[in-house]
Motif scaffolding. Structure first.
Motif, PDB file in Angstrom:
ATOM      1  N   ASP A 253       1.328 -36.508  13.205  1.00  0.00           N
ATOM      2  CA  ASP A 253       2.557 -36.128  12.508  1.00  0.00           C
ATOM      3  C   ASP A 253       2.318 -35.804  11.038  1.00  0.00           C
ATOM      4  O   ASP A 253       3.120 -35.106  10.421  1.00  0.00           O
ATOM      5  CB  ASP A 253       3.594 -37.255  12.613  1.00  0.00           C
ATOM      6  CG  ASP A 253       4.097 -37.427  14.035  1.00  0.00           C
ATOM      7  OD1 ASP A 253       4.016 -36.470  14.833  1.00  0.00           O
ATOM      8  OD2 ASP A 253       4.563 -38.531  14.366  1.00  0.00           O
ATOM      9  N   ASP A 254       1.214 -36.319  10.476  1.00  0.00           N
ATOM     10  CA  ASP A 254       0.938 -36.058   9.060  1.00  0.00           C
ATOM     11  C   ASP A 254      -0.026 -34.871   8.890  1.00  0.00           C
ATOM     12  O   ASP A 254      -0.811 -34.819   7.952  1.00  0.00           O
ATOM     13  CB  ASP A 254       0.414 -37.318   8.360  1.00  0.00           C
ATOM     14  CG  ASP A 254      -0.852 -37.871   8.994  1.00  0.00           C
ATOM     15  OD1 ASP A 254      -1.194 -37.464  10.116  1.00  0.00           O
ATOM     16  OD2 ASP A 254      -1.487 -38.728   8.355  1.00  0.00           O
ATOM     17  N   ASP A 255       0.054 -33.902   9.824  1.00  0.00           N
ATOM     18  CA  ASP A 255      -0.696 -32.644   9.752  1.00  0.00           C
ATOM     19  C   ASP A 255      -2.208 -32.821   9.732  1.00  0.00           C
ATOM     20  O   ASP A 255      -2.915 -32.151   8.981  1.00  0.00           O
ATOM     21  CB  ASP A 255      -0.250 -31.804   8.545  1.00  0.00           C
ATOM     22  CG  ASP A 255       1.177 -31.324   8.691  1.00  0.00           C
ATOM     23  OD1 ASP A 255       1.618 -31.128   9.838  1.00  0.00           O
ATOM     24  OD2 ASP A 255       1.859 -31.149   7.663  1.00  0.00           O
TER      25      ASP A 255
ATOM     26  N   GLU B 293      -5.358 -31.114   7.756  1.00  0.00           N
ATOM     27  CA  GLU B 293      -6.581 -31.832   7.416  1.00  0.00           C
ATOM     28  C   GLU B 293      -7.376 -31.937   8.714  1.00  0.00           C
ATOM     29  O   GLU B 293      -6.875 -32.463   9.710  1.00  0.00           O
ATOM     30  CB  GLU B 293      -6.248 -33.232   6.893  1.00  0.00           C
ATOM     31  CG  GLU B 293      -7.457 -34.072   6.588  1.00  0.00           C
ATOM     32  CD  GLU B 293      -7.082 -35.491   6.176  1.00  0.00           C
ATOM     33  OE1 GLU B 293      -7.938 -36.371   6.355  1.00  0.00           O
ATOM     34  OE2 GLU B 293      -5.939 -35.714   5.710  1.00  0.00           O
ATOM     35  N   LEU B 294      -8.602 -31.403   8.710  1.00  0.00           N
ATOM     36  CA  LEU B 294      -9.429 -31.375   9.904  1.00  0.00           C
ATOM     37  C   LEU B 294     -10.450 -32.498   9.850  1.00  0.00           C
ATOM     38  O   LEU B 294     -11.179 -32.636   8.876  1.00  0.00           O
ATOM     39  CB  LEU B 294     -10.138 -30.020  10.015  1.00  0.00           C
ATOM     40  CG  LEU B 294     -11.066 -29.822  11.207  1.00  0.00           C
ATOM     41  CD1 LEU B 294     -10.301 -29.961  12.523  1.00  0.00           C
ATOM     42  CD2 LEU B 294     -11.709 -28.440  11.117  1.00  0.00           C
ATOM     43  N   GLU B 295     -10.488 -33.316  10.898  1.00  0.00           N
ATOM     44  CA  GLU B 295     -11.413 -34.444  10.975  1.00  0.00           C
ATOM     45  C   GLU B 295     -12.178 -34.357  12.294  1.00  0.00           C
ATOM     46  O   GLU B 295     -11.581 -34.371  13.367  1.00  0.00           O
ATOM     47  CB  GLU B 295     -10.611 -35.747  10.917  1.00  0.00           C
ATOM     48  CG  GLU B 295     -11.411 -37.002  10.963  1.00  0.00           C
ATOM     49  CD  GLU B 295     -10.515 -38.229  10.916  1.00  0.00           C
ATOM     50  OE1 GLU B 295     -10.791 -39.164  11.683  1.00  0.00           O
ATOM     51  OE2 GLU B 295      -9.547 -38.248  10.130  1.00  0.00           O
ATOM     52  N   VAL B 296     -13.511 -34.212  12.201  1.00  0.00           N
ATOM     53  CA  VAL B 296     -14.364 -34.149  13.390  1.00  0.00           C
ATOM     54  C   VAL B 296     -15.316 -35.326  13.322  1.00  0.00           C
ATOM     55  O   VAL B 296     -15.984 -35.530  12.310  1.00  0.00           O
ATOM     56  CB  VAL B 296     -15.168 -32.832  13.446  1.00  0.00           C
ATOM     57  CG1 VAL B 296     -16.107 -32.829  14.646  1.00  0.00           C
ATOM     58  CG2 VAL B 296     -14.232 -31.627  13.495  1.00  0.00           C
TER      59      VAL B 296
END
Length: 155
Positions: free
Chosen positions: A29-31, A67-70
């Motif tokens: 929900d926080d993008d 925000e992309l997290e891998v």
């Protein structure tokens, strides 16, 4: 608009050229877009960075809104996909069954969505007074347990 299915499709494209497998894709929900991958021998940070760049290229400008997290599925986290079970055959695991009972043992085998854990239980042999520990196989369905996770044993 970026969707979970679109992210999953791009990750699967990257995975075709690698020995990694997809564990999960979440859009919060926080993008934030959170991608979890795993590998039988562990996850390398360089590969996470490569996948992140690959996603950014394929998603284009729209990814700037997120925000992309891998990262790795994480040691000690509950298993989410069959391949995690397969990778841990022979290892110690903790299973929390549908009733909430915790079972510790060795992950013996995986057959589709079913798996077997060997535990030790005290049983009194016929004609004896004292209990002895014996190996007992317990069978589970991945769809019916609350969680299964790898137990890291440090010797």
């Amino acid at each position: 608009m970026i969707t979970t299915d679109k992210v999953r499709e791009i990750v699967e494209e990257w995975l075709r050229n690698n020995d990694y497998f997809l564990v999960d894709v979440q859009m919060t929900d926080d993008d934030r877009i959170v991608v979890e991958i795993d590998h039988a021998d562990g996850v390398w940070i360089e590969d996470c960075a490569e996948l992140s760049r690959f996603l950014q290229e394929r998603l284009g400008e729209e990814v700037g809104d997120y925000e992309l997290e891998v990262g790795s599925a994480g040691l000690g986290q509950p298993f989410k996909v069959e391949q995690q079970y397969i990778n841990h055959v022979g290892d110690q695991v903790e299973v929390i069954d549908a009733d909430g009972t915790k079972i510790n043992g060795t992950l013996k085998q995986v057959d589709g969505r079913l798996f077997t854990v060997t535990t030790q239980e005290k049983q009194v042999p016929e004609g004896k007074k004292r209990p002895v520990k014996v190996d007992v196989d317990k069978h589970f369905s991945m769809d019916e347990v609350k969680s299964t996770k790898y137990i890291l044993i440090i010797k």
